[in-house]
Design an enzyme around this catalytic site. Structure first.
Site, PDB file in Angstrom:
ATOM      1  N   GLU A  43       1.043  -5.549  -2.000  1.00 41.24           N
ATOM      2  CA  GLU A  43       2.509  -5.561  -1.970  1.00 41.24           C
ATOM      3  C   GLU A  43       2.967  -6.208  -0.673  1.00 41.24           C
ATOM      4  O   GLU A  43       2.329  -6.042   0.368  1.00 41.24           O
ATOM      5  CB  GLU A  43       3.039  -4.122  -2.046  1.00 41.24           C
ATOM      6  CG  GLU A  43       4.550  -4.057  -1.920  1.00 41.24           C
ATOM      7  CD  GLU A  43       5.132  -2.656  -2.072  1.00 41.24           C
ATOM      8  OE1 GLU A  43       4.488  -1.687  -1.627  1.00 41.24           O
ATOM      9  OE2 GLU A  43       6.238  -2.544  -2.611  1.00 41.24           O
ATOM     10  N   CYS A 251       7.421  -0.546  -4.498  1.00 37.79           N
ATOM     11  CA  CYS A 251       8.884  -0.593  -4.555  1.00 37.79           C
ATOM     12  C   CYS A 251       9.384  -2.019  -4.728  1.00 37.79           C
ATOM     13  O   CYS A 251      10.437  -2.247  -5.322  1.00 37.79           O
ATOM     14  CB  CYS A 251       9.461   0.014  -3.288  1.00 37.79           C
ATOM     15  SG  CYS A 251       8.976   1.718  -3.067  1.00 37.79           S
ATOM     16  N   ASN A 375       7.137   1.251 -11.551  1.00 41.93           N
ATOM     17  CA  ASN A 375       6.224   1.542 -10.441  1.00 41.93           C
ATOM     18  C   ASN A 375       6.134   3.032 -10.188  1.00 41.93           C
ATOM     19  O   ASN A 375       5.228   3.691 -10.670  1.00 41.93           O
ATOM     20  CB  ASN A 375       6.666   0.805  -9.180  1.00 41.93           C
ATOM     21  CG  ASN A 375       5.959   1.311  -7.938  1.00 41.93           C
ATOM     22  OD1 ASN A 375       4.730   1.416  -7.943  1.00 41.93           O
ATOM     23  ND2 ASN A 375       6.695   1.666  -6.901  1.00 41.93           N
ATOM     24  N   GLU A 376       7.127   3.573  -9.488  1.00 44.20           N
ATOM     25  CA  GLU A 376       7.023   4.988  -9.104  1.00 44.20           C
ATOM     26  C   GLU A 376       8.191   5.717  -9.743  1.00 44.20           C
ATOM     27  O   GLU A 376       8.933   6.399  -9.062  1.00 44.20           O
ATOM     28  CB  GLU A 376       7.077   5.077  -7.586  1.00 44.20           C
ATOM     29  CG  GLU A 376       5.981   5.897  -7.015  1.00 44.20           C
ATOM     30  CD  GLU A 376       5.846   5.751  -5.515  1.00 44.20           C
ATOM     31  OE1 GLU A 376       6.869   5.774  -4.801  1.00 44.20           O
ATOM     32  OE2 GLU A 376       4.705   5.621  -5.055  1.00 44.20           O
TER      33      GLU A 376
HETATM   34  O1  AHR Z   1       2.556   1.665  -0.659  1.00 46.11           O
HETATM   35  C1  AHR Z   1       3.813   1.755  -0.078  1.00 46.11           C
HETATM   36  C2  AHR Z   1       4.869   2.286  -1.043  1.00 46.11           C
HETATM   37  O2  AHR Z   1       4.556   3.587  -1.400  1.00 46.11           O
HETATM   38  C3  AHR Z   1       4.992   1.580  -2.358  1.00 46.11           C
HETATM   39  O3  AHR Z   1       5.850   0.518  -2.307  1.00 46.11           O
HETATM   40  C4  AHR Z   1       5.576   2.623  -3.254  1.00 46.11           C
HETATM   41  O4  AHR Z   1       5.144   2.478  -4.581  1.00 46.11           O
HETATM   42  C5  AHR Z   1       5.151   3.922  -2.622  1.00 46.11           C
HETATM   43  O5  AHR Z   1       6.216   4.743  -2.392  1.00 46.11           O
END
Ligand code: AHR
Length: 646
Positions: A43, A251, A375-376
């Protein structure tokens, strides 16, 4: 008599220094091991892409920079410094009429009247006075620039300079005409310099400037439309032997606050000057010089499955959301973008999106087995949208495994609710769990997956052991790495259920940190490996095909035993301050001597750019006779013993 015998045994055991013997029956198989267990999560956080793996040295090369939460026009000068030289009446402004491409809307227009102007880019971590365009003696750099002018008379000279604007490389001289034209030249640095990328314009007339660039010439994938990636960092990723690459977030994939911040893969493909930059959720901009084509190329070069993550119509729930999620109707329409992505990756070269891939340089389809939707994310609005998107994807591409998010926590109501939703409606999906917990939690939970029903498989898409903050950072110390190693023994024991796992975040640029700890650190010149990196590498290099049942109980010692066709892999983690002497007995063992890799040190040891090799694995041979051996496990150590079976 029996009592006496027991006493003698205990006595011998105690005085031989042995605390326990690990008995291994190679035929006592517990389960098959996933062959995709260890991979990477990439990322653009901590300048992992822009300012990192993407080797563009200039900050804001195309005058598109903006802040996500408070965009201002003057942000688009970020990274640049304009200086009038001597007399003359020169001006500059940002314009957007007739840009190189509608997606790349802003450029700098300079009007020079009988004088000279220096336009200087300071690099990622510089300031107006202290440049951070770092070049190293005798290294080659590719300079390039788009320019246009219909009336300029004079000289335009481009080079890397010191802070006094004195060139430290050869200079590129350009004579622009009235259409946007790309000028390029490879130069060599005369000396190590922390300087500026400088465009000196001397004369009379107007000159438009865009897409300035300075990249080291020795990059990997130079021919990729984005311009390639930094070779030393990429080689380090390769060393981890990854079976998959999850990208582009995190994110970043969801976007935050505003819908315009959703990561739109279509903005990231095609010629690099036509890609539409976007503010990065973690700060700064995403140039998309590494876009979806480059991600797929990296997967191919790594021999890793691609795991693209697309947003689910829901912005990052962990952040304040300023605009609503996509409505159900909008979500259905957005599904086409996901289908187009799959066609871009796998369609033949005559299909609409497959033809773009072919034009970009890859006529053959890429392999695509997985797609993560969200993602989350968590809760009903997400699962409704996931359901819509998953159904449309599965109808068109039944062989693709879709990945569903289970939220950002390890325990409690949120993840329980996610699992209830998933088991009820999406039990065929792979479930993406994320958790960052303190180191001790990892030790206490090595049996987490022993309890999971075997019906729905798990992808541990983000994890790391977090130590208490010291100064402003959580250290990447040996103890955290050993707690991760202990946890991985539990993951391997359950790798019939856990199909994939990856540490997060992967990369961080020294001095430009959004998050700690990270697996790999780098600066402009060096790559720094953490103890956690060494653990990941040791485990991924020694993954087995099958997990064996073993009974072995020693306080603060964690282990797993696996086998391949011709060897047994024993992984043992000693998370105590004491040495442990153990015996190993392999039943019917026709063994050769074993290869041992050991990582050990003091609990708080870390690696640094000054002492990068304080914690590194060492290798040695261990004698085995008739399947038997003994070994002393160092305090605070992870030991991997690979025993060849004859
Ligand atoms: O890995 C850092 C962040 O942690 C990522 O963007 C997110 O998915 C998680 O909150």
């Amino acid at each position: 008599m029996k009592k006496l015998l027991i006493f003698v045994c205990i006595f011998l055991f105690a005085f031989s220094g042995f605390s326990e013997t690990l008995f291994i029956d190679p035929d006592d198989v517990k389960c098959e091991m996933s062959d995709t267990l260890y991979g990477l999560f990439f990322e653009d956080i901590n300048c992992a892409a822009d300012g990192g793996l993407y080797p563009e040295i200039l900050l804001n090369r195309s005058f598109e920079y903006q802040s996500l939460l408070n965009p201002q026009r003057h942000d688009r000068y970020t990274g640049w410094r304009m200086i009038r030289i001597g007399y003359g009446d020169s001006e500059w402004e940002l314009r957007n009429d007739n840009p190189i491409h509608a997606n790349n809307e802003t450029y700098l227009s300079v009007s020079v009247k009988n004088g000279a102007v220096n336009l200087m880019n300071q690099g990622f971590n510089g300031s107006a006075m202290r440049g951070d365009v770092k070049v190293f003696k005798d290294q080659k750099y590719d300079l390039s620039l788009y320019a246009r002018s219909d009336d300029f008379e004079g000289e335009i000279v481009v080079s890397v300079t010191n802070s006094g604007a004195v060139p430290v490389t050869e200079t590129m001289r350009i004579e622009p005409n009235d259409t946007w034209t790309k000028y390029e030249m490879t130069v060599t640095a005369e000396r190590d310099t922390n300087g500026f990328f400088t465009i000196e314009i001397i004369g009379d007339g107007n000159v438009d400037i865009d897409m300035a660039s300075c990249m080291p010439s020795d990059r990997t994938g130079k021919e990729w439309p984005g311009g390639g990636i930094r070779t030393d960092i990429f080689e380090t990723l390769k060393d981890l032997n990854p079976k998959f690459l999850r990208f582009p977030g995190g994110c970043v994939a969801e976007g935050s606050h505003f819908r315009s911040n959703f990561y739109n893969w279509k903005d990231t493909v095609g010629p690099v000057e036509t890609r539409k930059e976007n503010a990065n959720t973690w700060g700064g901009m995403q140039t998309y010089g590494i876009g979806f084509y480059e991600y797929f190329m990296m997967c191919e070069a790594l021999g890793a499955y691609a795991v693209p993550v697309v947003h689910a119509g829901v912005l990052c729930q962990a952040r304040e959301i300023k605009e609503p999620l996509l409505s159900v109707e909008e979500t259905k329409a957005y599904a086409q973008d996901i289908l187009d992505l799959i066609e871009f990756a796998t369609g033949d070269a005559t299909s609409e999106w497959g033809s773009l891939r072919a034009e970009m340089g890859h006529p053959d389809p890429f392999e695509l087995k997985y797609i993560a939707i969200g993602n989350e994310n968590w809760a009903a609005p997400y699962f409704t949208r996931y359901g819509i998107l998953e159904k449309i994807v599965k109808e068109a591409y039944p062989n693709i495994t879709t990945i569903v998010a289970a939220g950002p926590v390890a325990e409690g109501g949120l993840i329980n609710d996610s699992w209830n939703n998933i088991r009820r409606s999406f039990s065929d999906s792979l479930v993406d769990e994320h958790y960052y917990m303190d180191s001790g939690w990892f030790l206490k939970n090595t049996n987490r997956y022993d309890r999971y029903p075997r019906t729905t498989k798990v992808f541990l898409g983000e994890f790391a052991a977090h130590e208490p903050v010291q100064g402003s950072r959580r250290p990447n110390n040996l103890y955290a790495a050993l707690c991760e190693a202990a946890y991985l023994t539990g993951i391997e024991r359950n790798s019939d259920l856990v199909e994939m796992c990856c540490y997060a975040p992967l990369l961080a640029r020294d001095g430009m940190v959004d998050w700690t700890p990270n697996l790999i650190w780098f600066n402009e010149k060096d790559v720094l490996l953490t103890p956690s990196f060494h653990i990941q590498k040791m485990f991924s290099e020694n993954a087995g095909d099958e997990v064996l049942n073993t009974g072995f109980d020693l306080e603060n010692v964690y282990h797993v035993v696996t086998k391949t066709k011709d060897a047994i892999q024993i992984k043992i983690v000693n998370v105590s301050e004491d040495e442990k002497c153990i015996g190993i007995e392999i039943e019917n063992g026709k063994t050769a001597n074993a290869e041992v890799t050991e990582l050990s040190g003091k609990r708080s040891d870390t690696n640094s750019f000054v002492k990068p090799e304080k914690v590194v694995p060492v290798s040695f041979e261990l004698e085995f006779e008739n399947g038997e051996s003994k070994i002393t496990l160092k305090p605070m150590s992870c030991t991997i013993i690979v025993v060849p079976m004859k």
